[in-house]
Design a protein around this motif. Structure first.
Motif, PDB file in Angstrom:
ATOM      1  N   ASP A  11      -6.365  10.048  29.461  1.00  0.00           N
ATOM      2  CA  ASP A  11      -6.117   9.075  29.693  1.00  0.00           C
ATOM      3  C   ASP A  11      -4.955   8.335  28.596  1.00  0.00           C
ATOM      4  OD1 ASP A  11      -8.085   8.575  31.634  1.00  0.00           O
ATOM      5  OD2 ASP A  11      -9.892   7.959  30.311  1.00  0.00           O
ATOM      6  N   LYS A  12      -4.651   9.424  27.726  1.00  0.00           N
ATOM      7  CA  LYS A  12      -3.686   9.080  26.969  1.00  0.00           C
ATOM      8  C   LYS A  12      -2.142   9.400  27.287  1.00  0.00           C
ATOM      9  CE  LYS A  12      -6.500   8.294  22.781  1.00  0.00           C
ATOM     10  NZ  LYS A  12      -5.995   7.282  22.301  1.00  0.00           N
ATOM     11  N   LYS A  13      -0.921   9.078  26.772  1.00  0.00           N
ATOM     12  CA  LYS A  13       0.086   9.612  26.920  1.00  0.00           C
ATOM     13  C   LYS A  13       0.226  11.169  26.867  1.00  0.00           C
ATOM     14  CE  LYS A  13       2.318   5.318  25.214  1.00  0.00           C
ATOM     15  NZ  LYS A  13       3.502   5.044  24.231  1.00  0.00           N
ATOM     16  N   GLY A  14      -0.204  11.832  26.104  1.00  0.00           N
ATOM     17  CA  GLY A  14      -0.388  13.206  25.859  1.00  0.00           C
ATOM     18  C   GLY A  14      -1.006  13.851  24.747  1.00  0.00           C
ATOM     19  N   ILE A  35       0.056   7.829  13.018  1.00  0.00           N
ATOM     20  CA  ILE A  35       0.937   6.977  13.963  1.00  0.00           C
ATOM     21  C   ILE A  35       0.654   7.468  15.511  1.00  0.00           C
ATOM     22  CG2 ILE A  35       3.426   6.889  14.357  1.00  0.00           C
ATOM     23  CD1 ILE A  35       2.400   5.310  12.149  1.00  0.00           C
ATOM     24  N   LEU A  36       0.465   8.985  15.711  1.00  0.00           N
ATOM     25  CA  LEU A  36       0.628   9.278  17.009  1.00  0.00           C
ATOM     26  C   LEU A  36      -0.638   8.681  17.802  1.00  0.00           C
ATOM     27  CD1 LEU A  36       0.985  13.128  16.512  1.00  0.00           C
ATOM     28  CD2 LEU A  36       2.451  11.469  17.971  1.00  0.00           C
ATOM     29  N   ASN A  37      -1.794   8.389  17.006  1.00  0.00           N
ATOM     30  CA  ASN A  37      -3.094   7.923  17.621  1.00  0.00           C
ATOM     31  C   ASN A  37      -2.729   6.377  17.979  1.00  0.00           C
ATOM     32  OD1 ASN A  37      -4.585  10.155  17.714  1.00  0.00           O
ATOM     33  ND2 ASN A  37      -5.762   9.522  15.816  1.00  0.00           N
ATOM     34  N   GLU A  38      -2.027   5.574  17.063  1.00  0.00           N
ATOM     35  CA  GLU A  38      -1.422   4.327  17.261  1.00  0.00           C
ATOM     36  C   GLU A  38      -0.602   4.145  18.607  1.00  0.00           C
ATOM     37  OE1 GLU A  38       0.156   3.061  13.650  1.00  0.00           O
ATOM     38  OE2 GLU A  38      -1.798   3.054  12.496  1.00  0.00           O
ATOM     39  N   LEU A  39       0.306   5.310  18.754  1.00  0.00           N
ATOM     40  CA  LEU A  39       1.075   5.256  19.679  1.00  0.00           C
ATOM     41  C   LEU A  39       0.307   5.655  21.002  1.00  0.00           C
ATOM     42  CD1 LEU A  39       4.113   6.848  18.123  1.00  0.00           C
ATOM     43  CD2 LEU A  39       3.909   4.295  18.832  1.00  0.00           C
ATOM     44  N   GLU A  44      -4.954  16.991  18.547  1.00  0.00           N
ATOM     45  CA  GLU A  44      -5.829  18.020  18.276  1.00  0.00           C
ATOM     46  C   GLU A  44      -5.426  18.655  16.975  1.00  0.00           C
ATOM     47  OE1 GLU A  44      -6.598  20.710  21.154  1.00  0.00           O
ATOM     48  OE2 GLU A  44      -6.668  19.275  22.922  1.00  0.00           O
ATOM     49  N   VAL A  45      -6.461  18.611  15.753  1.00  0.00           N
ATOM     50  CA  VAL A  45      -6.217  18.835  14.607  1.00  0.00           C
ATOM     51  C   VAL A  45      -6.659  19.964  13.948  1.00  0.00           C
ATOM     52  CG1 VAL A  45      -6.058  17.983  11.928  1.00  0.00           C
ATOM     53  CG2 VAL A  45      -5.990  16.274  13.831  1.00  0.00           C
ATOM     54  N   LEU A  70     -11.005   8.721  13.223  1.00  0.00           N
ATOM     55  CA  LEU A  70      -9.914   8.698  14.131  1.00  0.00           C
ATOM     56  C   LEU A  70     -10.144   9.451  15.557  1.00  0.00           C
ATOM     57  CD1 LEU A  70      -7.192   9.661  11.754  1.00  0.00           C
ATOM     58  CD2 LEU A  70      -7.691   7.535  12.288  1.00  0.00           C
ATOM     59  N   ASN A  71      -9.677   9.021  16.540  1.00  0.00           N
ATOM     60  CA  ASN A  71      -9.927   9.530  17.847  1.00  0.00           C
ATOM     61  C   ASN A  71      -9.120  10.777  17.941  1.00  0.00           C
ATOM     62  OD1 ASN A  71     -10.681  10.008  20.456  1.00  0.00           O
ATOM     63  ND2 ASN A  71      -8.978   8.754  21.293  1.00  0.00           N
TER      64      ASN A  71
END
Length: 212
Positions: A11-14, A35-39, A44-45, A70-71
């Motif tokens: 569902d996200k951009k990538g 920042i990536l989550n906000e965008l 995956e960490v 965080l997601n």
């Protein structure tokens, strides 16, 4: 990764895989993920044991607890069976960033040593010619480290020293952190306004005026 996480990822951009090693500068990795989550990107960490120790010293936080809010899907470096260890998984991602990247992690990748999930995943990215960014924070760099960096570069990886510029008129540490994170996003081809790119910069002497 469970089915819920996979659905959220689609569902996200990538998806971007972020590795955090035990080098100083863990704040770079934390900010990149936020920042990536906000965008709207899924992250995956991969956490190293040393990264957890550094986070407590430099930021006063427990990394595992921090990521619970965080997601992001979080893996330990010894979870060698995790999805990023397979090239069939990473081909669907936007790239991988190890930020910060320790000299040990650089050495393992440069010499093909897949001793944990972090180095194994990075080697997979080199194998399939996907974007791999190593944000080296150590200084100075000796001959051995430079040779290892050259090996990774020749194999297709991007060596990005955590060396913030000053032409964007930084006012505080936050601006310096954002400069590096913005550069990471640039390399991932993700539009951002975290720092003023050169064509929109009016240079002044504010940083120099702040030193004695």
């Amino acid at each position: 990764m469970d089915e819920k996480a996979r659905t959220e990822s689609r569902d996200k951009k990538g998806t971007v895989i972020i590795g955090i090693s035990g080098a100083s500068g863990v704040i770079y990795g934390i900010r990149t993920i936020k920042i990536l989550n906000e965008l709207g990107y899924h992250t995956e960490v991969i956490l190293s044991k040393e990264a957890k120790k550094v986070a407590k010293v430099e930021c006063g936080i427990d990394l595992e607890s921090f990521f619970n809010g965080l997601n992001s899907v979080v893996y330990e470096e010894d979870q060698i069976e995790a999805p990023p260890s397979s090239s069939s998984h990473i081909v669907e991602t936007e790239g991988m960033v190890i930020v910060p990247c320790s000299i040990k992690t650089l050495a393992e990748i440069a010499n093909g040593i897949a001793s944990n999930l972090l180095s194994r995943s990075a080697l997979n990215f080199l194998r399939v010619r996907k974007t791999l960014i190593l944000v080296i924070r150590e200084t100075p760099l000796g001959t051995i480290e430079l040779i290892n960096a050259l090996k990774v570069s020749r194999a297709g990886g991007i060596i990005m020293p955590a060396s913030p510029g000053f032409y964007h008129n930084p006012q505080n540490i936050n601006d310096l952190i954002n400069f590096i994170v913005g550069k990471i996003l640039d390399l991932l081809k993700i539009p951002n306004s975290l720092y003023k790119h050169w064509n929109s910069v009016t240079v002044n002497r504010i940083p120099c005026d702040q030193i004695s």
